[in-house]
Design an enzyme around this catalytic site. Structure first.
Site, PDB file in Angstrom:
ATOM      1  N   VAL A  74     -28.500  80.201  35.146  1.00  0.00           N
ATOM      2  CA  VAL A  74     -28.447  78.745  34.954  1.00  0.00           C
ATOM      3  C   VAL A  74     -27.169  78.177  35.585  1.00  0.00           C
ATOM      4  O   VAL A  74     -27.210  77.197  36.331  1.00  0.00           O
ATOM      5  CB  VAL A  74     -28.523  78.380  33.451  1.00  0.00           C
ATOM      6  CG1 VAL A  74     -28.423  76.862  33.286  1.00  0.00           C
ATOM      7  CG2 VAL A  74     -29.816  78.900  32.829  1.00  0.00           C
ATOM      8  N   ASP A 113     -16.262  83.354  34.923  1.00  0.00           N
ATOM      9  CA  ASP A 113     -17.239  84.370  34.540  1.00  0.00           C
ATOM     10  C   ASP A 113     -16.642  85.715  34.912  1.00  0.00           C
ATOM     11  O   ASP A 113     -16.704  86.144  36.063  1.00  0.00           O
ATOM     12  CB  ASP A 113     -18.570  84.140  35.265  1.00  0.00           C
ATOM     13  CG  ASP A 113     -19.657  85.071  34.739  1.00  0.00           C
ATOM     14  OD1 ASP A 113     -19.325  86.197  34.300  1.00  0.00           O
ATOM     15  OD2 ASP A 113     -20.834  84.686  34.755  1.00  0.00           O
ATOM     16  N   VAL A 128     -25.572  73.367  27.094  1.00  0.00           N
ATOM     17  CA  VAL A 128     -27.019  73.615  27.164  1.00  0.00           C
ATOM     18  C   VAL A 128     -27.234  75.125  27.004  1.00  0.00           C
ATOM     19  O   VAL A 128     -28.233  75.676  27.430  1.00  0.00           O
ATOM     20  CB  VAL A 128     -27.601  73.056  28.502  1.00  0.00           C
ATOM     21  CG1 VAL A 128     -29.106  73.240  28.589  1.00  0.00           C
ATOM     22  CG2 VAL A 128     -27.304  71.567  28.644  1.00  0.00           C
ATOM     23  N   ASP A 131     -27.198  70.016  23.760  1.00  0.00           N
ATOM     24  CA  ASP A 131     -28.641  70.268  23.666  1.00  0.00           C
ATOM     25  C   ASP A 131     -28.927  71.320  22.607  1.00  0.00           C
ATOM     26  O   ASP A 131     -30.059  71.510  22.210  1.00  0.00           O
ATOM     27  CB  ASP A 131     -29.160  70.757  25.040  1.00  0.00           C
ATOM     28  CG  ASP A 131     -30.666  70.950  25.059  1.00  0.00           C
ATOM     29  OD1 ASP A 131     -31.382  70.039  24.577  1.00  0.00           O
ATOM     30  OD2 ASP A 131     -31.140  71.996  25.544  1.00  0.00           O
ATOM     31  N   GLU A 176     -30.412  74.803  13.990  1.00  0.00           N
ATOM     32  CA  GLU A 176     -31.420  73.927  14.616  1.00  0.00           C
ATOM     33  C   GLU A 176     -32.667  73.873  13.747  1.00  0.00           C
ATOM     34  O   GLU A 176     -33.165  74.925  13.345  1.00  0.00           O
ATOM     35  CB  GLU A 176     -31.761  74.448  16.014  1.00  0.00           C
ATOM     36  CG  GLU A 176     -30.580  74.314  16.957  1.00  0.00           C
ATOM     37  CD  GLU A 176     -30.873  74.762  18.389  1.00  0.00           C
ATOM     38  OE1 GLU A 176     -32.019  75.110  18.689  1.00  0.00           O
ATOM     39  OE2 GLU A 176     -29.925  74.740  19.193  1.00  0.00           O
ATOM     40  N   HIS A 221     -32.711  70.580  21.868  1.00  0.00           N
ATOM     41  CA  HIS A 221     -32.989  71.844  22.583  1.00  0.00           C
ATOM     42  C   HIS A 221     -34.101  71.639  23.624  1.00  0.00           C
ATOM     43  O   HIS A 221     -35.134  72.307  23.581  1.00  0.00           O
ATOM     44  CB  HIS A 221     -33.354  72.949  21.585  1.00  0.00           C
ATOM     45  CG  HIS A 221     -33.041  74.326  22.123  1.00  0.00           C
ATOM     46  ND1 HIS A 221     -32.492  75.323  21.353  1.00  0.00           N
ATOM     47  CD2 HIS A 221     -33.192  74.870  23.356  1.00  0.00           C
ATOM     48  CE1 HIS A 221     -32.329  76.407  22.094  1.00  0.00           C
ATOM     49  NE2 HIS A 221     -32.754  76.149  23.308  1.00  0.00           N
ATOM     50  N   LEU A 222     -33.829  70.719  24.536  1.00  0.00           N
ATOM     51  CA  LEU A 222     -34.838  70.360  25.543  1.00  0.00           C
ATOM     52  C   LEU A 222     -34.624  71.073  26.877  1.00  0.00           C
ATOM     53  O   LEU A 222     -35.359  70.810  27.825  1.00  0.00           O
ATOM     54  CB  LEU A 222     -34.786  68.840  25.805  1.00  0.00           C
ATOM     55  CG  LEU A 222     -35.277  67.920  24.696  1.00  0.00           C
ATOM     56  CD1 LEU A 222     -35.234  66.466  25.172  1.00  0.00           C
ATOM     57  CD2 LEU A 222     -36.706  68.282  24.305  1.00  0.00           C
ATOM     58  N   GLY A 223     -33.611  71.945  26.943  1.00  0.00           N
ATOM     59  CA  GLY A 223     -33.241  72.567  28.214  1.00  0.00           C
ATOM     60  C   GLY A 223     -34.429  73.101  28.996  1.00  0.00           C
ATOM     61  O   GLY A 223     -34.546  72.894  30.202  1.00  0.00           O
ATOM     62  N   ALA A 224     -35.335  73.796  28.314  1.00  0.00           N
ATOM     63  CA  ALA A 224     -36.451  74.440  29.021  1.00  0.00           C
ATOM     64  C   ALA A 224     -37.690  73.562  29.030  1.00  0.00           C
ATOM     65  O   ALA A 224     -38.744  73.981  29.503  1.00  0.00           O
ATOM     66  CB  ALA A 224     -36.763  75.766  28.345  1.00  0.00           C
TER      67      ALA A 224
HETATM   68  P1  NAD Z   1     -27.410  84.864  32.434  1.00  0.00           P
HETATM   69  O1  NAD Z   1     -27.343  86.124  31.652  1.00  0.00           O
HETATM   70  O2  NAD Z   1     -28.134  84.834  33.727  1.00  0.00           O
HETATM   71  O3  NAD Z   1     -25.932  84.304  32.690  1.00  0.00           O
HETATM   72  C1  NAD Z   1     -24.940  84.295  31.731  1.00  0.00           C
HETATM   73  C2  NAD Z   1     -23.606  84.509  32.428  1.00  0.00           C
HETATM   74  O4  NAD Z   1     -22.569  84.444  31.440  1.00  0.00           O
HETATM   75  C3  NAD Z   1     -23.492  85.887  33.096  1.00  0.00           C
HETATM   76  O5  NAD Z   1     -23.169  85.747  34.457  1.00  0.00           O
HETATM   77  C4  NAD Z   1     -22.390  86.584  32.316  1.00  0.00           C
HETATM   78  O6  NAD Z   1     -21.578  87.404  33.153  1.00  0.00           O
HETATM   79  C5  NAD Z   1     -21.594  85.412  31.785  1.00  0.00           C
HETATM   80  N1  NAD Z   1     -20.776  85.770  30.625  1.00  0.00           N
HETATM   81  C6  NAD Z   1     -21.041  86.663  29.641  1.00  0.00           C
HETATM   82  N2  NAD Z   1     -20.018  86.709  28.768  1.00  0.00           N
HETATM   83  C7  NAD Z   1     -19.090  85.815  29.204  1.00  0.00           C
HETATM   84  C8  NAD Z   1     -17.823  85.404  28.727  1.00  0.00           C
HETATM   85  N3  NAD Z   1     -17.298  85.925  27.625  1.00  0.00           N
HETATM   86  N4  NAD Z   1     -17.154  84.467  29.424  1.00  0.00           N
HETATM   87  C9  NAD Z   1     -17.666  83.915  30.560  1.00  0.00           C
HETATM   88  N5  NAD Z   1     -18.864  84.288  31.078  1.00  0.00           N
HETATM   89  C10 NAD Z   1     -19.565  85.224  30.399  1.00  0.00           C
HETATM   90  O7  NAD Z   1     -28.015  83.771  31.415  1.00  0.00           O
HETATM   91  P2  NAD Z   1     -28.715  82.387  31.822  1.00  0.00           P
HETATM   92  O8  NAD Z   1     -30.170  82.610  31.988  1.00  0.00           O
HETATM   93  O9  NAD Z   1     -27.932  81.738  32.889  1.00  0.00           O
HETATM   94  O10 NAD Z   1     -28.534  81.558  30.463  1.00  0.00           O
HETATM   95  C11 NAD Z   1     -27.262  81.036  30.101  1.00  0.00           C
HETATM   96  C12 NAD Z   1     -27.335  80.427  28.708  1.00  0.00           C
HETATM   97  O11 NAD Z   1     -28.237  79.318  28.698  1.00  0.00           O
HETATM   98  C13 NAD Z   1     -27.856  81.383  27.651  1.00  0.00           C
HETATM   99  O12 NAD Z   1     -27.137  81.168  26.452  1.00  0.00           O
HETATM  100  C14 NAD Z   1     -29.285  80.940  27.449  1.00  0.00           C
HETATM  101  O13 NAD Z   1     -29.751  81.256  26.156  1.00  0.00           O
HETATM  102  C15 NAD Z   1     -29.126  79.445  27.617  1.00  0.00           C
HETATM  103  N6  NAD Z   1     -30.356  78.729  27.942  1.00  0.00           N
HETATM  104  C16 NAD Z   1     -30.618  77.607  27.213  1.00  0.00           C
HETATM  105  C17 NAD Z   1     -31.747  76.848  27.492  1.00  0.00           C
HETATM  106  C18 NAD Z   1     -32.028  75.606  26.670  1.00  0.00           C
HETATM  107  O14 NAD Z   1     -33.170  75.300  26.453  1.00  0.00           O
HETATM  108  N7  NAD Z   1     -31.022  74.877  26.239  1.00  0.00           N
HETATM  109  C19 NAD Z   1     -32.615  77.253  28.506  1.00  0.00           C
HETATM  110  C20 NAD Z   1     -32.299  78.396  29.271  1.00  0.00           C
HETATM  111  C21 NAD Z   1     -31.158  79.131  28.982  1.00  0.00           C
END
Ligand code: NAD
Length: 524
Positions: free
Chosen positions: A149, A168, A227, A253, A258, A276-279
């Site tokens: 994301v 990251d 998000v 979000d 929740e 929680h509308l992200g997806a």
């Molecule tokens: P991902 O695993 O692809 O990416 C997460 C990144 O965070 C990784 O690159 C990882 O190295 C990094 N990371 C881990 N620990 C860390 C730390 N302590 N400090 C800094 N960086 C760190 O995950 P994603 O698919 O990109 O999802 C990211 C977040 O978004 C997740 O929490 C996911 O649940 C959330 N999400 C929310 C919605 C929504 O509806 N709001 C939708 C999709 C994803």
């Protein structure tokens, strides 16, 4: 074959399933009704609202696969599923673009006060002065987490003329550079960004990553967007930062609970909230439905889909003798990634199998190394089916090498990362227990378990005493100690097993002692 769908699933997913099986969509079933009908189905597809308990899995005598349309599997008893040979699959990739677009929508809404202006107009007002916004062009967006994301958000923000920096520690810097994004320290990102946006998974390390201290580091007048997951933010501290005027605004979000109950952030005039509308886009819902449908079909046809959540770490055909090395490999991975903290994410892991263990199928060992390296920093559960795919998605190259046994052990595993305070460690199994036997150039022998404080220092009298005194003062008990050195009064590595983890400031105090070049706490 019969598939039961208990929560809304986009039609193309249902159609895809119907081409292979009989599909019943039964929404709003009570737990009792669900338990009564589950024995008639081979597959069950849920979102987050259906509790898939042990009782339900046990009632589903024909059940072979459970599909989760989405990512989180907290509502599924994975242990019970695994024990009953039921495969659990999810759909982790289809909603990334939707989450990134929602982030951009919130960013613009924050910058231009759109929800507040809309509400004012609904009240019959026409106030063009109160809602003067801020430009986003040439402003700095700070991303915390640069995975799927985060990187999609970066692409879009760059297109809007923003400067993008990111924190990251587990992502290779080259990957960010390729997208025109600079990887920086957490402090730099917080201090420089006009908008900070969170894209990390919720892990032990990221829970309350945004707290009173880190929020205070944010630039005065900047804004926060979340998000990712509610637990990443200490909501009380955020409330204070917004009330005091230190932060101009926040867009949320996701929430620690929740739907949120009595959450004072909801309704603050400078906070924008969405449920929680992200997806939640039609396209993402179709993507998720197709992703989960494909995975369920694959499982029903006896194939293992790459999104399987609960595949074992050791495939059944692998000999039991390998099991202790699979455990060792995971623990070495866990140690290696912690030794790389703050030195940049590794772009390659080189695994050397010495002895006979590397001769057969190395997939379980390789998967275990990747599990140790990647699982603590991600929401995904890594197993021998999906490990290679996840490493590839994270741009982590895996190189394997097999050598004849060297040194006193019949078998050992060496990991070498491209980044790290210490880049190479070696381990073996001693009387069934995983041991690390080399840290960098230093021979050592300690069991890979619990909390280990690792210091690199000059070998001189009094060093051990100084470290011991600080830990003693803090009431932290040392369970064992080991020193490896190149020569008397040369360089040394000191490893101390601790009964409890010392607070961060204590590790920092030890690291700042003269003649200590670094001190790191490793949790195995
Ligand atoms: P991902 O695993 O692809 O990416 C997460 C990144 O965070 C990784 O690159 C990882 O190295 C990094 N990371 C881990 N620990 C860390 C730390 N302590 N400090 C800094 N960086 C760190 O995950 P994603 O698919 O990109 O999802 C990211 C977040 O978004 C997740 O929490 C996911 O649940 C959330 N999400 C929310 C919605 C929504 O509806 N709001 C939708 C999709 C994803």
């Amino acid at each position: 074959m019969r598939v039961l769908v208990t929560e809304p699933l986009a039609e193309p997913g249902i159609q895809r399933l119907r081409a292979h099986a009989e599909v019943d969509v039964r929404l709003k079933l009570s737990p009792e009704e669900l338990k009564r009908i589950i024995p008639g189905y081979e597959a069950l597809i849920v979102r987050s609202g259906t509790k898939v308990t042990r009782e339900l899995i046990e009632a589903g005598a024909r059940l072979r696969v459970i599909g989760r349309a989405g990512t989180g599997v907290d509502n599924i008893d994975l242990k019970a599923a695994t024990e009953h040979g039921v495969i659990v699959v999810n759909a982790p990739t289809a909603n990334c673009v939707a989450a990134a677009e929602h982030t951009i929508a919130l960013l613009l809404a924050l910058a231009r006060n759109i929800p507040q202006a809309d509400q004012a107009m609904r009240r019959g007002e026409w106030d063009r002065h109160r809602f003067v916004g801020t430009a986003i062009t040439d402003k700095t967006l700070g991303l915390i987490g640069f995975g799927r994301v985060g990187s999609e958000v970066a692409r879009r923000a760059k297109g809007l003329g923003m400067r993008v920096i990111a924190y990251d520690p587990y992502m290779p810097a080259e990957r960010a550079r390729a997208l025109g994004v600079e990887l920086r320290s957490l402090e730099d990102v917080l201090q420089e960004a006009d908008f900070v946006s969170l894209h990390v998974p919720l892990t032990e390390e990221t829970r309350h990553l945004m707290n009173a201290r880190t929020l205070a580091l944010m630039k005065p007048g900047s804004s926060l967007i979340n998000v990712s997951r509610g637990g990443v933010v200490d909501e009380e501290a955020l409330y204070q930062a917004l009330q005091s005027g230190h932060l101009a605004g926040a867009a949320l979000d996701v929430f620690s609970e929740e739907p949120p109950r009595d959450n004072p952030l909801v309704g603050l005039p400078n906070v924008i909230t969405t449920p929680h509308l992200g997806a939640s886009t039609a396209e993402a819902q179709v993507g998720v439905a197709l992703e989960v449908a494909e995975a369920v079909i694959a499982a029903l046809e006896g194939r293992l889909p790459p999104t399987v959540v609960n595949a074992p770490m050791i495939p059944p055909e692998t000999l039991a003798e390998l099991a202790p090395y699979v455990d060792l490999a995971e623990r070495l991975g866990r140690m290696a990634i912690q030794l790389a903290r703050d030195t940049g994410g590794p772009s390659q892991v080189h695994i050397v199998y010495s002895g006979t263990i590397g001769r057969g199928d190395t997939r379980p060992l390789r998967a275990a190394v990747l599990k140790g390296l990647l699982e603590p920093v991600s929401e995904q559960r890594i197993n021998w089916v999906n490990a290679d795919l996840i490493a590839e998605q994270r741009h982590l190259e895996v190189v394997e090498e097999h050598r004849p046994a060297e040194g006193p052990w019949t078998n050992s595993i060496t990991l070498r990362l491209t980044n790290g305070h210490v880049q190479e460690i070696e381990g073996t199994v001693v009387q069934g227990a995983p041991h690390v036997v080399r840290i960098g150039d230093f021979r050592i022998d300690l069991e890979l378990n619990g909390y280990i404080l690792i210091c690199r220092n000059i070998d001189r009298p009094g060093m051990i005493g100084q470290v011991g005194t600080i830990l003693g003062r803090e009431g932290i008990n040392i369970s064992f100690m080991q020193v490896g050195r190149d020569r008397p009064r040369g360089h040394a590595v000191m490893a101390l097993g601790l009964d409890e983890p010392p607070p961060e400031h204590v590790v920092a105090e030890i690291a700042s002692l003269p003649d200590i070049s670094f001190a790191l706490l490793v949790r195995i």
